[in-house]
Design an enzyme around this catalytic site. Sequence first.
Site, PDB file in Angstrom:
ATOM      1  N   GLU A   1      30.535 -24.589 -41.800  1.00 21.56           N
ATOM      2  CA  GLU A   1      30.858 -23.394 -40.984  1.00 21.56           C
ATOM      3  C   GLU A   1      32.078 -23.640 -40.110  1.00 21.56           C
ATOM      4  O   GLU A   1      32.145 -23.174 -38.963  1.00 21.56           O
ATOM      5  CB  GLU A   1      29.637 -22.939 -40.173  1.00 21.56           C
ATOM      6  N   GLY A   2      33.022 -24.383 -40.642  1.00 23.96           N
ATOM      7  CA  GLY A   2      34.266 -24.694 -39.928  1.00 23.96           C
ATOM      8  C   GLY A   2      34.176 -26.069 -39.309  1.00 23.96           C
ATOM      9  O   GLY A   2      33.399 -26.285 -38.363  1.00 23.96           O
TER      10      GLY A   2
ATOM     11  N   TRP B   1      29.305 -26.316 -52.698  1.00 22.63           N
ATOM     12  CA  TRP B   1      28.643 -26.609 -51.422  1.00 22.63           C
ATOM     13  C   TRP B   1      27.805 -25.429 -50.955  1.00 22.63           C
ATOM     14  O   TRP B   1      27.766 -25.147 -49.750  1.00 22.63           O
ATOM     15  CB  TRP B   1      29.665 -26.965 -50.330  1.00 22.63           C
ATOM     16  N   ILE B   2      27.161 -24.750 -51.872  1.00 12.72           N
ATOM     17  CA  ILE B   2      26.413 -23.547 -51.484  1.00 12.72           C
ATOM     18  C   ILE B   2      24.960 -23.923 -51.176  1.00 12.72           C
ATOM     19  O   ILE B   2      24.184 -24.274 -52.076  1.00 12.72           O
ATOM     20  CB  ILE B   2      26.496 -22.470 -52.584  1.00 12.72           C
TER      21      ILE B   2
ATOM     22  N   GLN C   1      20.184 -50.897 -15.323  1.00 12.00           N
ATOM     23  CA  GLN C   1      21.096 -49.836 -14.883  1.00 12.00           C
ATOM     24  C   GLN C   1      22.053 -49.385 -15.975  1.00 12.00           C
ATOM     25  O   GLN C   1      22.403 -48.208 -16.054  1.00 12.00           O
ATOM     26  CB  GLN C   1      21.883 -50.304 -13.658  1.00 12.00           C
TER      27      GLN C   1
ATOM     28  N   GLY D   1      17.344 -52.740 -33.834  1.00 15.40           N
ATOM     29  CA  GLY D   1      17.175 -52.755 -35.286  1.00 15.40           C
ATOM     30  C   GLY D   1      16.318 -51.612 -35.793  1.00 15.40           C
ATOM     31  O   GLY D   1      16.564 -51.047 -36.869  1.00 15.40           O
TER      32      GLY D   1
ATOM     33  N   SER E   1      38.207 -25.332 -45.965  1.00 14.60           N
ATOM     34  CA  SER E   1      38.516 -24.823 -44.631  1.00 14.60           C
ATOM     35  C   SER E   1      39.394 -23.576 -44.692  1.00 14.60           C
ATOM     36  O   SER E   1      39.413 -22.783 -43.754  1.00 14.60           O
ATOM     37  CB  SER E   1      39.234 -25.911 -43.820  1.00 14.60           C
TER      38      SER E   1
ATOM     39  N   PRO F   1      36.036 -25.150 -54.652  1.00 15.65           N
ATOM     40  CA  PRO F   1      36.575 -26.510 -54.727  1.00 15.65           C
ATOM     41  C   PRO F   1      37.971 -26.630 -54.097  1.00 15.65           C
ATOM     42  O   PRO F   1      38.272 -27.616 -53.425  1.00 15.65           O
ATOM     43  CB  PRO F   1      36.620 -26.787 -56.235  1.00 15.65           C
TER      44      PRO F   1
HETATM   45  C1  FAD Z   1      25.820 -29.856 -46.127  1.00 15.85           C
HETATM   46  C2  FAD Z   1      26.807 -28.761 -46.361  1.00 15.85           C
HETATM   47  C3  FAD Z   1      26.370 -27.442 -46.521  1.00 15.85           C
HETATM   48  C4  FAD Z   1      27.279 -26.427 -46.781  1.00 15.85           C
HETATM   49  N1  FAD Z   1      26.823 -25.140 -47.006  1.00 15.85           N
HETATM   50  C5  FAD Z   1      27.710 -24.158 -47.333  1.00 15.85           C
HETATM   51  C6  FAD Z   1      27.260 -22.839 -47.673  1.00 15.85           C
HETATM   52  O1  FAD Z   1      26.065 -22.533 -47.639  1.00 15.85           O
HETATM   53  N2  FAD Z   1      28.178 -21.910 -48.049  1.00 15.85           N
HETATM   54  C7  FAD Z   1      29.503 -22.200 -48.109  1.00 15.85           C
HETATM   55  O2  FAD Z   1      30.287 -21.316 -48.469  1.00 15.85           O
HETATM   56  N3  FAD Z   1      29.974 -23.442 -47.795  1.00 15.85           N
HETATM   57  C8  FAD Z   1      29.104 -24.417 -47.412  1.00 15.85           C
HETATM   58  N4  FAD Z   1      29.558 -25.678 -47.106  1.00 15.85           N
HETATM   59  C9  FAD Z   1      30.975 -25.956 -47.222  1.00 15.85           C
HETATM   60  C10 FAD Z   1      31.655 -26.162 -45.874  1.00 15.85           C
HETATM   61  O3  FAD Z   1      31.777 -24.970 -45.168  1.00 15.85           O
HETATM   62  C11 FAD Z   1      32.974 -26.875 -46.167  1.00 15.85           C
HETATM   63  O4  FAD Z   1      32.647 -28.194 -46.580  1.00 15.85           O
HETATM   64  C12 FAD Z   1      33.876 -26.901 -44.959  1.00 15.85           C
HETATM   65  O5  FAD Z   1      34.374 -25.606 -44.685  1.00 15.85           O
HETATM   66  C13 FAD Z   1      35.057 -27.851 -45.162  1.00 15.85           C
HETATM   67  O6  FAD Z   1      35.684 -27.594 -46.399  1.00 15.85           O
HETATM   68  P1  FAD Z   1      35.978 -28.816 -47.376  1.00 15.85           P
HETATM   69  O7  FAD Z   1      34.735 -29.574 -47.603  1.00 15.85           O
HETATM   70  O8  FAD Z   1      36.669 -28.276 -48.577  1.00 15.85           O
HETATM   71  O9  FAD Z   1      36.942 -29.755 -46.556  1.00 15.85           O
HETATM   72  P2  FAD Z   1      38.509 -29.562 -46.352  1.00 15.85           P
HETATM   73  O10 FAD Z   1      38.872 -28.128 -46.181  1.00 15.85           O
HETATM   74  O11 FAD Z   1      39.215 -30.353 -47.383  1.00 15.85           O
HETATM   75  O12 FAD Z   1      38.697 -30.241 -44.930  1.00 15.85           O
HETATM   76  C14 FAD Z   1      38.505 -31.653 -44.767  1.00 15.85           C
HETATM   77  C15 FAD Z   1      38.942 -32.038 -43.376  1.00 15.85           C
HETATM   78  O13 FAD Z   1      40.326 -31.763 -43.223  1.00 15.85           O
HETATM   79  C16 FAD Z   1      40.589 -31.418 -41.874  1.00 15.85           C
HETATM   80  N5  FAD Z   1      41.186 -30.079 -41.843  1.00 15.85           N
HETATM   81  C17 FAD Z   1      40.995 -29.043 -42.709  1.00 15.85           C
HETATM   82  N6  FAD Z   1      41.744 -27.989 -42.357  1.00 15.85           N
HETATM   83  C18 FAD Z   1      42.432 -28.363 -41.261  1.00 15.85           C
HETATM   84  C19 FAD Z   1      43.386 -27.717 -40.431  1.00 15.85           C
HETATM   85  N7  FAD Z   1      43.767 -26.432 -40.659  1.00 15.85           N
HETATM   86  N8  FAD Z   1      43.918 -28.404 -39.388  1.00 15.85           N
HETATM   87  C20 FAD Z   1      43.511 -29.695 -39.138  1.00 15.85           C
HETATM   88  N9  FAD Z   1      42.621 -30.347 -39.892  1.00 15.85           N
HETATM   89  C21 FAD Z   1      42.094 -29.687 -40.939  1.00 15.85           C
HETATM   90  C22 FAD Z   1      39.249 -31.456 -41.129  1.00 15.85           C
HETATM   91  O14 FAD Z   1      39.079 -32.737 -40.550  1.00 15.85           O
HETATM   92  C23 FAD Z   1      38.267 -31.284 -42.240  1.00 15.85           C
HETATM   93  O15 FAD Z   1      37.005 -31.816 -41.915  1.00 15.85           O
HETATM   94  C24 FAD Z   1      28.660 -26.709 -46.843  1.00 15.85           C
HETATM   95  C25 FAD Z   1      29.093 -28.013 -46.656  1.00 15.85           C
HETATM   96  C26 FAD Z   1      28.197 -29.034 -46.420  1.00 15.85           C
HETATM   97  C27 FAD Z   1      28.698 -30.433 -46.244  1.00 15.85           C
END
Ligand code: FAD
Length: 374
Positions: A359-360, A153-154, A274, A336, A129, A125
């Site tokens: 994945e980033g 989010w696993i 076009q 639509g 990132s 939580p």
């Molecule tokens: C459908 C789905 C499946 C997933 N599956 C997995 C899984 O199997 N295993 C797992 O471990 N995780 C999983 N995730 C988690 C996913 O990897 C994270 O949601 C993702 O890494 C972003 O983390 P966050 O949601 O906490 O967003 P945050 O870290 O809060 O980031 C939100 C936004 O802030 C901005 N941001 C963040 N850091 C920076 C930075 N350094 N510089 C500039 N901008 C930045 C970006 O715009 C980013 O989109 C999943 C997520 C989703 C939505």
Amino acid sequence: MADRSFLSWPFFEDRHRALAVALEAWCVAHLPVDHSDVDAACRGLVAVLGAGCWLQHSGGERLDVRTLCLIRETLARHDGLADFAFAMQGLGMGAVSLFGSPEQREWLERTRAGAAIAGFAVTEPASGSDVAATATTAARVQGGWVLNGEKTWISNGGIADVYVIIARTGEAPGAKGLSAFVMPADVAGLEVAERLQVMAPHPLARLVLRDVALPEGALIGAAGDGFKIAMSVLDVFRTTVGAAALGFARRGLEEALARVKARRIQGVALAEMQMVQGHLADMALKIDAAALLVYRAAWVKDQGAARVSREAAMAKLFATEAAQEVIDMAVQLHGGDGVRVGSVVERLYREIRALRIYEGASDVQRIVIARAIL
Ligand SMILES: Cc1cc2nc3c(=O)[nH]c(=O)nc-3n(C[C@H](O)[C@H](O)[C@H](O)COP(=O)(O)OP(=O)(O)OC[C@H]3O[C@@H](n4cnc5c(N)ncnc54)[C@H](O)[C@@H]3O)c2cc1C
């Protein structure tokens, strides 16, 4: 029929071309499946992908990234959930494929046969990132480790049989104090605390760990190598996320082409206008550029490069962003009908969105690229 001319590119060997043809035929016979119960659909897809021997490519001593990409792009073009089911077997067991001990590799036999479902538990939580901020702890005790914390989010959370999990073992602050572990889903103290619903549903959960005891042999590689292991896995699988995006985009263009040929406005087919042709050309251009970046990254990795962070980040960033634009235009060209619930382009519009986040996120890929060129 989607454009297959890219298969003649020099990135591929004949075995890749043969696999693409065989998988296309398999997809026509088996996909799409009913998505109304995603847990059942994913279990079924893992079983059928296992029976078809496609999961043999999802893990093992040597991951062929071009094969992973071709499979993901083809499955995504036919059924996003089939791509998800395949991809998670690979991502979930990626650390074991790359760094696992012989005992840990026994899980691989099961995930590659479709007899076990895998997950990769990194995100928390408070550390999305920023993986280096992982707070889940793994304390060394006699004979093994005890894990406490929370993951969210696993993917495959709730239906997985086994997870690779990243936890803090504390050899150093930040990224250098993390380790990777193999964790069976039925271990005492592991709770699926919440199932998460998203716009393109797949099994997804928040996991809570309370005094989860793992044996010594659960540690993958050395203590303190967890961040490096996670990034090595992402080096392979980020490129494949780009490949899945490519599959969604190709399907979007395919749907758009059929629509503009059939739909008549002001006495002519949309395809004869076009401005419509200009949009179609932009869509095709973005798809080819994305394909070049995806298969470049895959090829470089397959040639033996230890790390391909820059290439993989470029492939994921460009392919996912381009696919979003291509699919948005496919929706637009459907008028639509493009936003009608249940249409193919409406489904693609929902399915592509999360690929720009997991994945980033896209901006994280930009940081990886900038670091590499600076
Ligand atoms: C459908 C789905 C499946 C997933 N599956 C997995 C899984 O199997 N295993 C797992 O471990 N995780 C999983 N995730 C988690 C996913 O990897 C994270 O949601 C993702 O890494 C972003 O983390 P966050 O949601 O906490 O967003 P945050 O870290 O809060 O980031 C939100 C936004 O802030 C901005 N941001 C963040 N850091 C920076 C930075 N350094 N510089 C500039 N901008 C930045 C970006 O715009 C980013 O989109 C999943 C997520 C989703 C939505």
